[in-house]
Write an enzyme that holds these catalytic residues in place. Structure first.
Site, short mmCIF file in Angstrom:
data_model
loop_
_atom_site.label_atom_id
_atom_site.label_comp_id
_atom_site.label_asym_id
_atom_site.label_seq_id
_atom_site.Cartn_x
_atom_site.Cartn_y
_atom_site.Cartn_z
N ASP A 155 47.84 47.82 40.27
CA ASP A 155 48.86 47.63 39.25
C ASP A 155 48.57 48.63 38.12
OD1 ASP A 155 46.71 46.57 37.81
OD2 ASP A 155 47.64 44.61 37.47
N HIS A 156 49.27 48.49 37.02
CA HIS A 156 49.10 49.43 35.90
C HIS A 156 47.69 49.41 35.33
CE1 HIS A 156 50.42 45.53 34.41
NE2 HIS A 156 49.74 45.80 33.32
N CYS A 192 43.30 45.64 40.28
CA CYS A 192 44.04 45.20 39.10
C CYS A 192 43.03 45.09 37.97
CB CYS A 192 44.82 43.91 39.35
SG CYS A 192 43.84 42.40 39.53
N GLY A 193 43.40 44.51 36.85
CA GLY A 193 42.50 44.45 35.71
C GLY A 193 41.19 43.74 36.02
N THR A 194 41.29 42.54 36.57
CA THR A 194 40.09 41.76 36.90
C THR A 194 39.80 41.74 38.39
OG1 THR A 194 41.32 39.70 37.16
CG2 THR A 194 40.45 40.20 34.94
N GLY A 195 40.78 42.04 39.20
CA GLY A 195 40.66 41.93 40.65
C GLY A 195 41.02 40.55 41.16
N GLY A 242 43.76 38.36 40.37
CA GLY A 242 45.15 38.13 40.76
C GLY A 242 45.52 38.84 42.05
N HIS A 277 29.58 39.86 57.14
CA HIS A 277 29.67 38.42 57.41
C HIS A 277 31.09 37.89 57.47
CE1 HIS A 277 25.30 37.55 55.87
NE2 HIS A 277 25.36 38.54 56.75
N ASN A 278 32.01 38.50 56.74
CA ASN A 278 33.37 37.97 56.64
C ASN A 278 34.43 38.87 57.26
OD1 ASN A 278 31.98 37.30 53.63
ND2 ASN A 278 32.57 35.58 54.91
N ARG A 316 38.84 46.53 34.84
CA ARG A 316 38.32 46.19 33.51
C ARG A 316 36.93 45.57 33.58
NH1 ARG A 316 44.06 43.56 31.86
NH2 ARG A 316 45.13 45.49 31.33
N ARG A 355 27.72 34.32 64.86
CA ARG A 355 28.03 33.10 64.12
C ARG A 355 29.08 33.34 63.05
NH1 ARG A 355 23.42 35.03 61.58
NH2 ARG A 355 23.37 34.80 59.32
N HIS A 356 29.15 34.58 62.56
CA HIS A 356 30.13 34.91 61.53
C HIS A 356 31.56 34.86 62.09
CE1 HIS A 356 26.74 35.93 59.07
NE2 HIS A 356 26.36 36.88 59.92
N ARG A 358 32.85 31.32 62.12
CA ARG A 358 33.27 30.87 60.79
C ARG A 358 34.61 31.48 60.39
NH1 ARG A 358 27.13 31.71 58.98
NH2 ARG A 358 26.34 29.74 59.82
#
Length: 147
Positions: free
Chosen positions: A9-10, A65-68, A70, A98-99, A109, A132-133, A136
């Site tokens: 985003d911006h 994004c700003g915080t990641g 959203g 693992h994921n 930010r 095992r991953h 899950r």
């Protein structure tokens, strides 16, 4: 040649532009899914655009994004996406190992350019360990969901 989709985003625009150049210098084909300016825009639109491409291509993406937060929430609405919000290299590496994360989310930010580069390198350099991953990961989707 590896292809990575990237979008922001911006608030994440400047970091995205830097990472596009960083990845290109490493010989990675980068598809810039937007935004293309600092004009205010809605992160869910960009997250959904990138995630649709990643799902279709069974590829990899980076969202900023700003915080990641959203953008990671929006990305994880897609059943074929496993988006990981990472602020350290260890988180990035383990999110892949693992994921089997296929989308890296960053907070412009929250982290600086050098750390962002290190996180991206750790994410792209790691591979899913399976075993095992995988069991899950198979438990993540609710009954009736694909992905």
């Amino acid at each position: 040649m590896q292809t990575i989709h990237i979008a922001s985003d911006h608030a994440g625009y400047a970091l995205k532009e830097h990472l596009v150049q960083f990845l290109a210098q490493k010989g990675i084909n980068v598809v810039d899914d937007g935004t293309h300016s600092t004009e205010s825009c809605d992160y869910p639109v960009l997250a959904h655009k990138l995630c649709a491409a990643v799902e279709k291509e069974q590829g990899t993406g980076i969202l900023i994004c700003g915080t990641g937060i959203g953008i990671s929430i929006a990305a994880n609405r897609h059943s074929g996406i496993r988006a990981a919000l990472c602020a350290t290299e260890l988180q990035a590496r383990l999110s892949r190992q693992h994921n089997n994360a296929n989308v890296l989310c960053l907070g412009a930010r929250i982290i600086g350019v050098e750390l962002a580069q290190a996180i991206v390198e750790a994410f792209l350099g790691a591979s899913f360990e399976g075993g095992r991953h995988q069991r899950r990961i198979d438990m993540i989707n609710l009954p009736g969901q694909a992905g």
